[in-house]
Design a protein around this motif. Sequence first.
Motif, short mmCIF file in Angstrom:
data_model
loop_
_atom_site.label_atom_id
_atom_site.label_comp_id
_atom_site.label_asym_id
_atom_site.label_seq_id
_atom_site.Cartn_x
_atom_site.Cartn_y
_atom_site.Cartn_z
N LEU A 4 -56.87 2.09 -13.43
CA LEU A 4 -57.77 1.42 -14.75
C LEU A 4 -58.90 0.97 -13.78
CD1 LEU A 4 -55.21 -0.70 -16.94
CD2 LEU A 4 -56.81 1.17 -17.75
N ILE A 5 -58.71 0.07 -12.69
CA ILE A 5 -60.05 -0.27 -11.99
C ILE A 5 -60.82 0.86 -11.41
CG2 ILE A 5 -60.67 -1.75 -10.02
CD1 ILE A 5 -58.58 -3.72 -10.62
N VAL B 266 -64.33 -1.20 -20.47
CA VAL B 266 -63.89 -2.40 -20.29
C VAL B 266 -62.44 -1.99 -20.51
CG1 VAL B 266 -63.42 -2.68 -23.00
CG2 VAL B 266 -63.43 -4.67 -21.25
N ILE B 267 -61.79 -2.79 -19.36
CA ILE B 267 -60.25 -2.75 -19.36
C ILE B 267 -59.67 -3.64 -20.33
CG2 ILE B 267 -58.33 -3.32 -17.72
CD1 ILE B 267 -60.02 -2.64 -15.40
N ALA B 268 -59.07 -3.09 -21.41
CA ALA B 268 -58.30 -3.92 -22.44
C ALA B 268 -56.74 -3.69 -22.35
CB ALA B 268 -58.90 -3.51 -23.79
N ALA B 269 -56.29 -4.09 -21.36
CA ALA B 269 -54.85 -3.90 -20.90
C ALA B 269 -54.15 -5.26 -20.59
CB ALA B 269 -54.67 -2.75 -19.89
N GLY B 270 -54.47 -6.40 -20.94
CA GLY B 270 -53.79 -7.54 -20.64
C GLY B 270 -53.78 -7.92 -18.94
N MET B 271 -54.79 -7.35 -18.20
CA MET B 271 -54.61 -7.29 -16.78
C MET B 271 -54.62 -8.65 -16.33
SD MET B 271 -56.94 -5.22 -14.09
CE MET B 271 -56.11 -3.53 -14.22
#
Length: 307
Positions: free
Chosen positions: A106-107, A117-122
């Motif tokens: 993801l990063i 945007v990362i929308a994965a609850g990281m």
Amino acid sequence: MSDADVSRRRFLRGSAGGALAVALGGGLVTSGCTSVNIAARGDGGQLLDRLRDRGVVRMGFANERPFGYINHGGELTGQAPSVGKAVFRKLGIDEFEPKLADFGSLIPGLKAGLFDVIAAGMYITPPRCAEIEFSNPDYNAPEALLLPAGNPLGLTDLRSVRDHQSARIGVLTGSVEERYALALGIPRDRVVVFPDQASGIDGVLANRSDSLMLTRLSLNAALEERPGAALEISETFFVVIDGVQQNGAGGFGFRKGETDIVDAFNRELAAMKAQGEVLEIVQPFGFSKNEMTELTAQELCAAPEVV
């Protein structure tokens, strides 16, 4: 995946080098991990203006329930995409394009410009803060263990795994849970790494691991897909390393330098929290008032680093 840094929430094992798998359109494709510095101009970035002009946000997610996944109707849903969509709508963007990636990709995918945007609850952790910008967190969730029914080894938390002579802990690739396990002194040969949530559950069922550590939220959601499985979930716990509680607080990731959109996102998110809108959005995914948090990304980025 948790989650599930984890994590969901998971620790970045490295953002450069190797292959990056990201779903573009309908299929999973592979791209080199060459970083592109789209935003870092020192002026707060222009992502928000570009997204408003385009009218679409490309959301990176890792297909981990309940944080971000494709439902049976083919729609991107889950805690993070649902909160993210609500915030972006308030910012003037109404369409969303899902971009699937392995959690550990993801990063690198964000930095390569494959999504916005990362929308994965990281989870927000100091190493990740060095790589990307984070919004303030919208939740803080404790961990739990997935165990064989009856809990034959009597495991209760990560320390109980460490103190057992042979117990194995399952973690997801690229997760903070893996780093927690090693930091607490669990030998590497007793840390079993799985590529995703489903394979971790299968690993416990097949006795390839004695446990799987993710958030309670991830494990509850996963077991809903496995009715009748001979498994149980431990009581929740926060991992404590060197006397410091490790928070499982997740937020939204943006490329370095895109501080304008982070500031705008945080303003809308704070208003939604104050009005109870965030809690209302995430309750269908198993979240409760107990997971709501007023922690900030600044606090989490400055926290002592797990080594």
